[in-house]
Structure formats: C-alpha cells, structure tokens
Design a protein around this motif. Structure first.
Motif, PDB file in Angstrom:
ATOM      1  N   CYS A   2     -19.527  58.953  69.236  1.00  0.00           N
ATOM      2  CA  CYS A   2     -20.591  58.182  69.583  1.00  0.00           C
ATOM      3  C   CYS A   2     -20.116  57.178  70.558  1.00  0.00           C
ATOM      4  O   CYS A   2     -18.448  56.985  71.076  1.00  0.00           O
ATOM      5  CB  CYS A   2     -20.608  56.999  68.750  1.00  0.00           C
ATOM      6  SG  CYS A   2     -20.728  58.637  67.315  1.00  0.00           S
ATOM      7  N   ASN A  99     -18.585  52.906  66.071  1.00  0.00           N
ATOM      8  CA  ASN A  99     -18.373  54.157  66.126  1.00  0.00           C
ATOM      9  C   ASN A  99     -17.544  54.028  64.774  1.00  0.00           C
ATOM     10  O   ASN A  99     -16.997  53.120  65.364  1.00  0.00           O
ATOM     11  CB  ASN A  99     -17.842  53.793  67.315  1.00  0.00           C
ATOM     12  CG  ASN A  99     -18.425  53.882  68.573  1.00  0.00           C
ATOM     13  OD1 ASN A  99     -19.915  54.378  68.410  1.00  0.00           O
ATOM     14  ND2 ASN A  99     -18.076  54.171  69.166  1.00  0.00           N
ATOM     15  N   SER A 175     -11.051  51.821  66.605  1.00  0.00           N
ATOM     16  CA  SER A 175     -11.552  52.993  67.437  1.00  0.00           C
ATOM     17  C   SER A 175     -12.183  52.390  68.950  1.00  0.00           C
ATOM     18  O   SER A 175     -11.713  50.957  68.290  1.00  0.00           O
ATOM     19  CB  SER A 175     -13.523  53.383  67.077  1.00  0.00           C
ATOM     20  OG  SER A 175     -13.447  53.929  65.771  1.00  0.00           O
ATOM     21  N   SER A 190     -17.682  50.927  74.234  1.00  0.00           N
ATOM     22  CA  SER A 190     -16.822  51.765  74.219  1.00  0.00           C
ATOM     23  C   SER A 190     -15.850  52.115  75.235  1.00  0.00           C
ATOM     24  O   SER A 190     -15.293  53.057  74.969  1.00  0.00           O
ATOM     25  CB  SER A 190     -17.436  53.102  73.149  1.00  0.00           C
ATOM     26  OG  SER A 190     -18.463  53.510  73.840  1.00  0.00           O
TER      27      SER A 190
END
Length: 608
Positions: A2, A99, A175, A190
């Motif tokens: 994601c 995520n 993450s 991210s």
C-alpha cells in the motif's frame, strides 16, 4: 505494498497529492482514495479503478483542500471494494490511511463495538480510526499516541481530524514512513519516490515515532514520549525512470536497462576490498572474523541468495546458509556467533526480511550484518553495519529484473572479497575476476540480442497453463527464478526443479502438453543434464533449451534451442536469467496480462 501520501500547506494540495499517489502505482494496488479537510468535516473520495479515475472524480466534484491524505490499497483484511478502500473514516471527524496489519484488531473491534461504534468495512484499519476517535479530547497528536499504544502488529498511518485544520499526524511501527520538507509545505509518504516532484529533503521516521505535520513545522515524538530529532537526508531522483522511451512496458524497459544497471553497480570499483561494504566501519576486521554466511531474502531475493551459496562455498570456501526470511524468523535455529548475516531486499522495506534480520540479531550478536539493497536510505540499509548499494535505479515493474541481476553482482563481489581475505585468490586471479566483471554488461547485451528467438518460444507458451524449468548446480536457482517470473506476469502455473529430481516425482507431469525449459550450459554437469533431458524426451515432453554455442545438441532431436555465448563460467547465472525474463515478458504480452502490475501482487511487501 500500500502507498501513503499526505500534504499540508497553503493553497490547494489535491493536484500535488494525486500526482504523488500516481508515482506509487508501480507498487501494485486494487483501490485508491483521498480524504480532504473541509469546513468542519472531512470529505473522502474512493475508487476501485486507477488513480486517473480518482483524479477525474475530484475534478468533477471540484474538491480542494490545503491538508489531505491519500492511499493506494493492496487488500489484506477485506476484499477489494469501495467500502474497504482507504481512507477509512470514523464518522466525518477522523480519517485514517494505513499500511500494515493490526494483529489484535478483532479484540479491539469487539471492545469498540461494545462502546457504541459501528463498523462498516471488513478492514483492520477501521479499528484504528474508531480507536483514535475514542481517545480524542481536543488534541489529535495526543489521541494518536494513546491509540497506537494499544495496537499490536505493523503499521504506518496518517490521520486527519475535522476539528484541526492544517494538522496531519503520522505514526509508524514496522512499516516505512518518510516526511518530506518543502519551503511552505510539508509532506508525508511511505516512499520518498512519491514526493520527488515536490522536494529532495526527507526525514525517515523511526519505529515508535509519532509526528505532527503542519505547513510551518514538524514535531516528532519517539516511543518513550520524548521530543526527537531525526537526521535530514537529501535524496535525488531522476524522472527518466518513469519515461518508457521506445519500450511498451516498464518490465521490458528494465530488462534492457540491465547492462547499465550492472555497469553502475560496478562503477569506480578498481579492486576487491572489504571497503566496498562500508567506509565508516572497520569492514576488514568484521569480515575477517566471519566463518559462516547466512543469507536472508524473500522471493527473487531468496533466489539470489541461493545462487550466491554456490559461489561462496566454491570460490570463497566458506559455509553458506540460505533462508526464506518469513520462515527463518519463526523457527528455532542453531546460532554461530561468527556468522555474517546478509539481508537481501530490492526495496529495503521487506517486512519479513527486516523481521528475520532482527531475529538473527536477537539470537546472538553476529560480528557483522550486511544489507544488499537498491535503496540507500531504506530501513534495511540503516539497520546493518555493512552494506552494498545496488545501483539498479528505481524499478517500476512489480516483477523484479534488473534488481535481481545487480543483487547477484553484489553477492559475487562479497564472495570475491571473502575469498581474498581467506587467501583463496591471488592478486592476479583477482585482476582476472575484475576483468570478467567489467565485460559483464557487454555479455548481457549479447543475451538481450536473443529477444527475437525468445519471442518465438513465447508463441508456443501463450496458450499453455503449466510449465517446468530445470537447472543443475548454480543454475537451479535460476530455474526457480525463471518459473517465478512466468507465474508472476503470465499467470501460467510454473515450477522450477533441480533436474536430477525429475525422476523423484515431477516426471509424472511430463507429457506432450508440458513445456520443459532447461538451462544447459556446457559445464561439469552438462552430461548429467543431457540424461535428464533424455528422460523428458522419451516421455514426449516439449524441450526448450538454453545452451552454449558449442554444445553438442541436435535441434531436430533435442527440441527448440537457443544458443548463448560460451565461456561465462561462474557468471553464467547472471546471463542465463536474461532470456527467462524476456520469455515471461513476451508470454505475458501475448496473453494480455498487465505485465507491469500483475494481479494480486505488490512491489514492496511491507506486511507479513
């Protein structure tokens, strides 16, 4: 997997955020969405289609905002559907993108339901949204800090609150999350690649960090509740990575970029030395203490490790063990304190590989840990004492190609370094190895020139549903990788086997409908492999053989042949994988699959 992006700053941030989201499409996803702060509430727009559809919906609705978060989702909890797409809301007051996987979400869901919260989705993320809402008493940063203390598992989250304009809160554990620093704007993602059109200045959040992001400032609080200062990194990127040029797909482009990728990975290397793996530490001392190597990886990276095992034991004379990271981290093992632990990862954010690395450290501090990785600022690169950066450049296709070949180059350099330290290579022999490595990009170009012949094979495979790949010795892992590539981008069921194992089961599958791809260089195992191929031929199997130009094969009798340049020696696995990558690509094209974004797969696997 994601992808998360967020922004806070003057003016409408929606167009910039949509562009940032589109830069994460290469990771793979099945839905996407955006949440925007509006007057006294939060608006969200979600779709099961591509980011371009999300952009069209936002334009039609005329939505604008100075502060927003967006997400590309790869489904874990709950099927791909609009109701499960992120952002996930708690009423119209709290919006969350997430995520990772929350392991105790069922327990939290029951507790929150008993307190009157209604759940609309199947996701574990909805627990986070309601939990933050339940903890909110006027300060979103405080609410998020309280909420994340109750979460078990891995997460990276970004949160908006309707009552707090221009404030964006983020948190991470397991993450990745990175903060981008702009002139009058600050960002969150991210993956820093998402933000390269906006900034080249980044702060990487550590596990346990919670961050408040506004246009004017960034406040980071660590896991112990203290204000924290994280280092600032300048990360440059080249937008040429997203330019297809003359190629139809990124996978094809990246296959043909392998000569350059290998050349860049070997750039400026004029000797084999421990300093290749760390300038700021005593790499020579650390590597001299090693008497065993443990290689950790998943998928393609695992196959790179399997190949390196043959090199390490035959060239360096050192014992090597290769483990699937997701298995190693959860089993009892016998430790050796003189083991070099090598974590192999394209992204450097592979959750299982990071977990396996942490597990190896917990078992007993090894003399050295090493990362073989393509992203200089990744979690794995920052977690090891030694490292080698593979300079493949960004890989947009989900199926790894140039990252794999550069991993092999890095692992061969490690092998040669250990061999030199252990007195198994003379200066003259080391020079010969360097000469062979410098010729490698040209040899790869020769392998790429086989594309037209491979396209002929692809026509035969296009209507099939099963295939076998065979190899022996150091080409067995390449057979595994060839089968994986075919599975990934064509959806043909394919399996790789050590050719000597045929008679121990797989031979039952061989018939006139079963293609058998065989990697058959003219090496010390050639005659053994010829016998294995005879077993296939006798049962009517359809042979497709990658061999040397001088090998004694009869095309009429031995099936379809592609002859490759002689003399690759120990470098042969790097060259033999090229035609197998091309085969998977062209079969995928003929079958009409999305070769760059295969179904159900993601580029960076940041959850277990």
């Amino acid at each position: 997997m994601c992808g998360i992006v967020g922004a806070s700053g003057p003016g409408n941030q929606v167009p910039q955020l949509v562009k940032a989201l589109s830069r994460l499409e290469y990771r793979g996803y099945d839905s996407c969405g955006i949440a925007l702060q509006a007057t006294g509430r939060i608006r969200s727009v979600r779709t099961l289609r591509r980011v371009t559809d999300l952009e069209q919906r936002l334009t039609t609705l005329g939505l604008e905002s100075t502060t927003c978060i967006a997400h590309t989702r790869w489904a874990t909890h709950g099927a791909p559907s609009e109701i499960n797409a992120h952002p996930i809301m708690s009423g119209d007051a709290i919006a969350v993108v997430h995520n990772g996987i929350i392991e105790n979400y069922q327990t939290l869901r029951i507790a929150l339901s008993s307190r009157g919260y209604t759940f609309h989705s199947e996701t574990d993320t909805e627990v986070i949204a309601h939990l933050i809402h339940s903890e909110y008493t006027g300060d979103l940063l405080v609410a998020v800090r309280r909420a994340v203390k109750q979460l078990h598992g891995a997460y990276a989250i970004a949160v908006l609150c309707a009552n707090e304009p221009e404030r964006l809160v983020a948190a991470r554990s397991g993450s990745p999350l990175v903060v981008g620093i702009g002139a009058e704007h600050n960002y969150l993602a991210s993956d820093c690649w998402a933000l390269h059109h906006l900034t080249d200045r980044f702060i990487y959040l550590d596990d346990g960090d919670v961050a408040l992001i506004t246009p004017e400032r960034i406040q980071i609080i660590d896991a112990d509740g203290r204000d924290a200062q994280r280092p600032l990194f300048r990360v440059k990127a080249h937008d040429s990575a997203v330019d297809l040029g003359p190629h139809q797909h990124f996978m094809q482009k990246e296959i043909f970029e392998q000569p350059k990728a290998v050349r860049d990975t070997l750039a400026a290397i004029d000797t084999i030395s421990p300093s290749l793996f760390g300038a700021g530490v005593d790499a020579r001392k650390l590597l001299s203490e090693v008497d065993n190597v443990l290689l950790l990886g998943c998928g393609t990276s695992y196959y790179a490790g399997l190949t390196a095992k043959y090199w390490l034991e035959s060239i360096a004379g050192i014992s090597a063990q290769v483990e699937i990271a997701s298995e190693y981290r959860y089993r009892e093992t016998v430790t050796n304190r003189r083991t070099l632990v090598v974590a192999i990862s394209q992204s450097g954010e592979t959750a299982d590989t990071i977990g396996a690395l942490d597990h190896a450290k917990e078992l007993g501090e090894p003399p050295a840990t090493m990362a073989i990785c393509n992203v200089a600022t990744s979690s794995i690169m920052r977690a090891t004492t030694l490292a080698y950066l593979t300079r493949a450049g960004i890989e947009m296709g989900v199926a790894s190609t140039k990252a794999f070949t550069t991993q092999l180059v890095a692992l061969l350099l490690l092998t040669l370094t250990l061999a030199r330290l252990r007195g198994r290579l003379t200066a003259a022999q080391t020079g010969e190895w360097l000469d062979r490595l410098r010729r490698l990009p040209t040899d790869i170009e020769s392998a790429l020139a086989l594309e037209t012949q491979i396209m002929g094979w692809a026509v035969d495979f296009a209507d099939l549903e099963h295939a076998l790949f065979l190899g022996r010795g150091m080409h067995f892992p390449i057979a595994l990788e060839g089968a994986l590539k075919l599975k990934e981008v064509t959806y043909i069921h394919a399996e790789g086997y050590a050719a000597g194992e045929l008679k121990h089961g797989p031979l039952a599958l061989v018939s006139g409908a079963m293609p058998v791809v065989t990697i058959a260089p003219d090496d010390q195992l050639f005659q053994k492999l010829v016998s294995n191929m005879a077993e296939v031929h006798a049962r009517g199997g359809r042979l497709y053989v990658l061999t040397d130009s001088s090998s004694a094969f009869d095309t009429a009798k031995d099936g379809r042949l592609i002859r490759m340049r002689d003399g690759a020696g120990m470098l042969s696995p790097i060259l033999r994988v090229i035609p197998l990558q091309l085969l998977a690509y062209h079969v995928g094209c003929l079958r009409g699959t999305d070769v760059d974004k295969p179904r159900n797969l993601a580029k960076s696997v940041t959850v277990e």
